[in-house]
Write a protein that holds these residues in place. Sequence first.
Motif, PDB file in Angstrom:
ATOM      1  N   TYR A   1       0.985  -1.183   0.119  1.00 25.98           N
ATOM      2  CA  TYR A   1      -0.237   0.004  -0.008  1.00 25.98           C
ATOM      3  C   TYR A   1       0.688   1.225  -0.094  1.00 25.98           C
ATOM      4  CZ  TYR A   1      -3.240   3.612   1.753  1.00 25.98           C
ATOM      5  OH  TYR A   1      -3.961   4.650   1.719  1.00 25.98           O
ATOM      6  N   ASN A   2       2.028   1.400   0.662  1.00 25.47           N
ATOM      7  CA  ASN A   2       2.895   2.388   0.837  1.00 25.47           C
ATOM      8  C   ASN A   2       3.268   2.557  -0.429  1.00 25.47           C
ATOM      9  OD1 ASN A   2       2.281   2.769   3.489  1.00 25.47           O
ATOM     10  ND2 ASN A   2       4.068   1.699   4.365  1.00 25.47           N
ATOM     11  N   ASP A   3       3.847   1.544  -1.233  1.00 23.07           N
ATOM     12  CA  ASP A   3       4.423   1.788  -2.557  1.00 23.07           C
ATOM     13  C   ASP A   3       3.460   2.417  -3.323  1.00 23.07           C
ATOM     14  OD1 ASP A   3       6.719   0.934  -1.691  1.00 23.07           O
ATOM     15  OD2 ASP A   3       6.488  -1.287  -2.293  1.00 23.07           O
ATOM     16  N   LEU A   4       2.198   1.834  -3.233  1.00 21.89           N
ATOM     17  CA  LEU A   4       1.244   2.585  -4.051  1.00 21.89           C
ATOM     18  C   LEU A   4       1.059   3.836  -4.040  1.00 21.89           C
ATOM     19  CD1 LEU A   4      -1.026   2.285  -6.269  1.00 21.89           C
ATOM     20  CD2 LEU A   4      -2.481   1.336  -4.386  1.00 21.89           C
ATOM     21  N   GLU A   5       1.006   4.329  -2.921  1.00 20.78           N
ATOM     22  CA  GLU A   5       0.759   5.804  -2.651  1.00 20.78           C
ATOM     23  C   GLU A   5       2.036   6.519  -3.016  1.00 20.78           C
ATOM     24  OE1 GLU A   5      -1.861   7.125  -1.085  1.00 20.78           O
ATOM     25  OE2 GLU A   5      -2.737   5.406  -1.693  1.00 20.78           O
ATOM     26  N   LYS A   6       3.090   6.015  -3.093  1.00 15.86           N
ATOM     27  CA  LYS A   6       4.236   6.867  -3.537  1.00 15.86           C
ATOM     28  C   LYS A   6       4.241   6.983  -5.156  1.00 15.86           C
ATOM     29  CE  LYS A   6       7.458   5.452   0.024  1.00 15.86           C
ATOM     30  NZ  LYS A   6       8.813   4.490   0.453  1.00 15.86           N
ATOM     31  N   ILE A   7       3.528   5.958  -5.637  1.00 12.41           N
ATOM     32  CA  ILE A   7       3.540   5.798  -7.476  1.00 12.41           C
ATOM     33  C   ILE A   7       2.466   6.767  -7.690  1.00 12.41           C
ATOM     34  CG2 ILE A   7       2.865   4.546  -9.273  1.00 12.41           C
ATOM     35  CD1 ILE A   7       3.967   2.143  -7.822  1.00 12.41           C
ATOM     36  N   ARG A   8       1.489   7.114  -6.880  1.00  9.70           N
ATOM     37  CA  ARG A   8       0.371   7.960  -6.948  1.00  9.70           C
ATOM     38  C   ARG A   8       0.986   9.462  -6.921  1.00  9.70           C
ATOM     39  NH1 ARG A   8      -4.567   4.850  -4.097  1.00  9.70           N
ATOM     40  NH2 ARG A   8      -5.337   3.663  -5.647  1.00  9.70           N
ATOM     41  N   ALA A   9       1.783   9.560  -5.761  1.00 15.50           N
ATOM     42  CA  ALA A   9       2.203  11.010  -5.569  1.00 15.50           C
ATOM     43  C   ALA A   9       3.247  11.450  -6.682  1.00 15.50           C
ATOM     44  CB  ALA A   9       3.168  10.712  -4.071  1.00 15.50           C
ATOM     45  N   PHE A  10       4.102  10.390  -7.284  1.00  8.90           N
ATOM     46  CA  PHE A  10       4.733  10.768  -8.153  1.00  8.90           C
ATOM     47  C   PHE A  10       3.843  11.184  -9.564  1.00  8.90           C
ATOM     48  CE2 PHE A  10       8.406   8.265  -6.405  1.00  8.90           C
ATOM     49  CZ  PHE A  10       9.362   9.216  -6.442  1.00  8.90           C
TER      50      PHE A  10
END
Length: 237
Positions: A1-10
């Motif tokens: 989930y944390n990785d997904l949020e980082k990708i969305r932020a980028f």
Amino acid sequence: YNDLEKIRAFAAAGHKRFSVIGGGLLGLELADGLLSGNGIEVNIFEGAPYLLPRQLDQAGGEFLAEQLAKRGLQIHCGKVITSAWQNTDGMNICCGSDHYSRCGVIIFSIGIRSNLPEAVAAKISNKFGIVTDEKMAVVGVENVYAAGDCAAVCGSRPIGMYLPAKQQGITAGTNAAGGKVNFKMESAPARLSCCGVKLFSVGVIPADLTDIIMRFLQSRQAGCVLARLALWEHTDV
């Protein structure tokens, strides 16, 4: 989930060019999610000569790449990443003598690795994952069982697929309740839905295709879905 949020932020920050290292099931599913973003370009780099080398033969992998390319994916097979760095032009990727630059984000999808800090701290036997026997019992620890992506059955690598993980869970639960059953790895089907292309692969692809007849069927459904079916039959049958 944390990785997904980082990708969305980028993506929200304006990065429009993503590179995914790894053309396996997870890498392609990730690429599919990225392409749904507005104006995002996705490059797939796969070290094998074709996509999904564990699930498809070369003809199938090349067919899949052709269909995905028509839908916007930039696919580079047979490309092993030798270096990556960042400068004012963005992220740069080098595959031997080939140089690909101006990528905003690089994402690695090159396999699974069990998260084992608790197992290591408890000095539980681990190799690729928590080592179990065929009953999914943790080796060296009484009344403890493991299943799924964290389990290394008889020291093998975790399978990383839903159906085998489900069967491992059933095996572990049965034995924990007093039963006596063994986990047996059977052929697990792989499913993929990427960029409107639906794929289903099951069985073992033989290394030697000398005595194999391959039949190809191609059909269109709903005006856009392409399906390829390959049937392998021994010539002496």
